[in-house]
Design an enzyme around this catalytic site. Structure first.
Site, short mmCIF file in Angstrom:
data_model
loop_
_atom_site.label_atom_id
_atom_site.label_comp_id
_atom_site.label_asym_id
_atom_site.label_seq_id
_atom_site.Cartn_x
_atom_site.Cartn_y
_atom_site.Cartn_z
N VAL A 69 0.81 -1.23 0.00
CA VAL A 69 0.00 0.00 0.00
C VAL A 69 0.84 1.28 0.00
O VAL A 69 0.32 2.34 -0.32
CB VAL A 69 -0.99 0.04 1.20
CG1 VAL A 69 -2.00 -1.08 1.13
CG2 VAL A 69 -0.25 0.05 2.54
N SER B 146 -5.99 4.50 16.09
CA SER B 146 -5.66 3.73 17.30
C SER B 146 -5.85 4.65 18.50
O SER B 146 -5.79 5.88 18.36
CB SER B 146 -4.20 3.28 17.23
OG SER B 146 -3.73 2.88 18.49
N TYR C 53 4.81 5.20 15.99
CA TYR C 53 3.44 4.67 15.86
C TYR C 53 2.36 5.66 16.32
O TYR C 53 1.42 5.91 15.55
CB TYR C 53 3.34 3.33 16.61
CG TYR C 53 2.04 2.60 16.36
CD1 TYR C 53 1.82 1.89 15.18
CD2 TYR C 53 1.02 2.62 17.30
CE1 TYR C 53 0.63 1.23 14.95
CE2 TYR C 53 -0.17 1.96 17.08
CZ TYR C 53 -0.37 1.27 15.90
OH TYR C 53 -1.56 0.62 15.67
N SER D 124 1.95 8.35 13.80
CA SER D 124 1.35 7.87 12.55
C SER D 124 -0.16 7.73 12.70
O SER D 124 -0.92 8.06 11.78
CB SER D 124 1.98 6.53 12.12
OG SER D 124 1.49 5.45 12.88
N LYS D 125 -0.62 7.29 13.86
CA LYS D 125 -2.07 7.10 14.04
C LYS D 125 -2.78 8.43 14.28
O LYS D 125 -3.93 8.61 13.88
CB LYS D 125 -2.32 6.10 15.19
CG LYS D 125 -1.87 4.69 14.83
CD LYS D 125 -2.62 4.18 13.61
CE LYS D 125 -2.09 2.89 13.07
NZ LYS D 125 -2.86 2.36 11.94
N1 LIG Z 1 -3.68 -4.89 17.06
C1 LIG Z 1 -3.84 -3.75 17.73
O1 LIG Z 1 -3.70 -3.70 18.97
C2 LIG Z 1 -4.22 -2.49 17.02
C3 LIG Z 1 -4.69 -1.42 17.77
C4 LIG Z 1 -5.04 -0.24 17.12
C5 LIG Z 1 -4.90 -0.12 15.76
N2 LIG Z 1 -4.43 -1.18 15.05
C6 LIG Z 1 -4.27 -0.99 13.61
O2 LIG Z 1 -5.10 -1.90 12.93
C7 LIG Z 1 -4.52 -2.22 11.65
C8 LIG Z 1 -4.42 -3.71 11.52
O3 LIG Z 1 -3.56 -4.19 12.54
P1 LIG Z 1 -3.53 -5.71 12.99
O4 LIG Z 1 -3.46 -5.68 14.46
O5 LIG Z 1 -4.61 -6.45 12.30
O6 LIG Z 1 -2.10 -6.12 12.45
P2 LIG Z 1 -1.60 -7.46 11.73
O7 LIG Z 1 -0.11 -7.38 11.81
O8 LIG Z 1 -2.27 -8.64 12.31
O9 LIG Z 1 -2.08 -7.25 10.23
C9 LIG Z 1 -1.56 -6.23 9.43
C10 LIG Z 1 -1.48 -6.73 7.99
O10 LIG Z 1 -0.99 -5.65 7.19
C11 LIG Z 1 -0.11 -6.21 6.23
N3 LIG Z 1 0.83 -5.19 5.74
C12 LIG Z 1 1.89 -4.66 6.39
N4 LIG Z 1 2.53 -3.79 5.62
C13 LIG Z 1 1.85 -3.74 4.44
C14 LIG Z 1 2.02 -3.02 3.24
N5 LIG Z 1 3.04 -2.16 3.07
N6 LIG Z 1 1.13 -3.21 2.24
C15 LIG Z 1 0.11 -4.08 2.39
N7 LIG Z 1 -0.09 -4.81 3.49
C16 LIG Z 1 0.76 -4.63 4.52
C17 LIG Z 1 0.60 -7.33 6.96
O11 LIG Z 1 1.19 -8.27 6.06
C18 LIG Z 1 -0.52 -7.91 7.81
O12 LIG Z 1 -1.17 -8.97 7.14
C19 LIG Z 1 -3.17 -1.51 11.63
O13 LIG Z 1 -3.29 -0.29 10.94
C20 LIG Z 1 -2.87 -1.26 13.09
O14 LIG Z 1 -2.02 -0.17 13.29
C21 LIG Z 1 -4.09 -2.36 15.63
#
Ligand SMILES: NC(=O)c1ccc[n+]([C@@H]2O[C@H](COP(=O)([O-])OP(=O)(O)OC[C@H]3O[C@@H](n4cnc5c(N)ncnc54)[C@H](O)[C@@H]3O)[C@@H](O)[C@H]2O)c1
Length: 253
Positions: A59, A138, A158, A161-162
């Protein structure tokens, strides 16, 4: 079947919240194009979810975003929904990475990637008569990172970024409202996914994380996907430029 007749792209679909969102969208009747940088995770998803379309891409690369949107519109002739779930933390960049490399990579994926995907999708949404974009912010976009969990020396990219994703959401929501395109975000608390797995393996850190949430626990990817599905649906037709907390009360303290 709140998303019946809708066509959707979900990024970061190989894991965690993106993966749960694909499954929820399919349950709700959407046609889904799942994308991720991890092609083998997409193969696993496709074998578990018949009917889902997949295309790999990064992305943070403009040409990949455009190719992903083109693949979806070539297939369905329209695009109604984009969910920007692809995201990383500094840990994903690697222990050996410099401070500058960590910041550049986290900003490139989380902020620029969400913008590039939206930029690619908006043209197709206009042609479809409107649409809905849901970004992943987040609680860390609102607060400083808990010092008890800090991963390394040096500032952590992080939270910034959020915070930027929240602002991107508001700015795009205002900018696109006149064209029938709503842009919202969810702001989850800590959620059990591969993003947090390396720290939650430590029982003491898991206890700290659970206690940070008034709910007394971390969230699940499905609990976040439920809110994403609502924001993407026509039921949220008057919700725009909003960042919805999905955090078990974390930010209300
Ligand atoms: N897990 C948490 O606690 C949490 C909390 C708040 C926000 N988030 C946000 O939610 C979103 C999803 O997080 P998650 O916890 O499911 O993480 P995850 O690591 O389980 O999944 C993230 C996915 O994004 C893919 N990815 C990474 N870089 C990429 C790129 N350059 N292009 C395309 N795909 C890419 C990875 O391969 C992975 O499959 C993220 O934006 C994260 O910051 C997560």
């Amino acid at each position: 079947m709140r998303l019946s007749g809708k066509s959707a792209i979900v990024t970061g679909a190989g894991s965690g919240i993106g993966n749960a969102t694909v499954r929820k969208f399919l349950e709700e009747g959407a046609s889904v194009f799942a994308t991720d940088i991890d092609a083998s995770a997409l193969e696993d998803l496709a074998s578990e979810c018949p009917g889902v379309e997949t295309v790999a891409g990064d992305v943070s690369r403009l040409e990949d975003g455009e190719a992903i949107v083109r693949a979806a519109t070539d297939k369905w002739g329209k695009l109604d929904i984009l969910v920007n779930s692809a995201g990383i933390t500094a840990r994903n960049v690697g222990d050996q990475a410099s401070l500058e490399e960590r910041w550049d990579k986290v900003m490139a994926v989380n902020v620029k990637g969400s913008m590039l995907m939206a930029n690619a999708a908006v043209g197709a949404m206009r042609e479809s008569g409107g649409g809905a974009i849901v970004n992943l912010s987040s609680v860390m976009g609102f607060t400083g990172y808990p010092t008890t969990l800090e991963f390394s020396d040096g500032f952590n990219p992080y939270p910034s970024s959020k915070g930027a994703v929240s602002q991107l959401t508001r700015d795009m929501g205002v900018r696109l409202a006149g064209e029938g395109i709503r842009v919202n975000a969810v702001a989850p608390g800590f959620v059990h996914t591969s993003l947090t797995a390396n720290v939650t393996q430590n029982p003491e850190i898991l206890k700290t994380l659970n206690e940070l949430h008034p709910a007394g626990r971390m969230g699940t990817a499905e609990e976040v996907a439920n809110v994403i599905a609502f924001l993407a649906s026509d039921e949220a037709s008057f919700v725009n430029g909003a960042v919805w907390m999905v955090d078990g009360g974390y930010s209300a303290q």
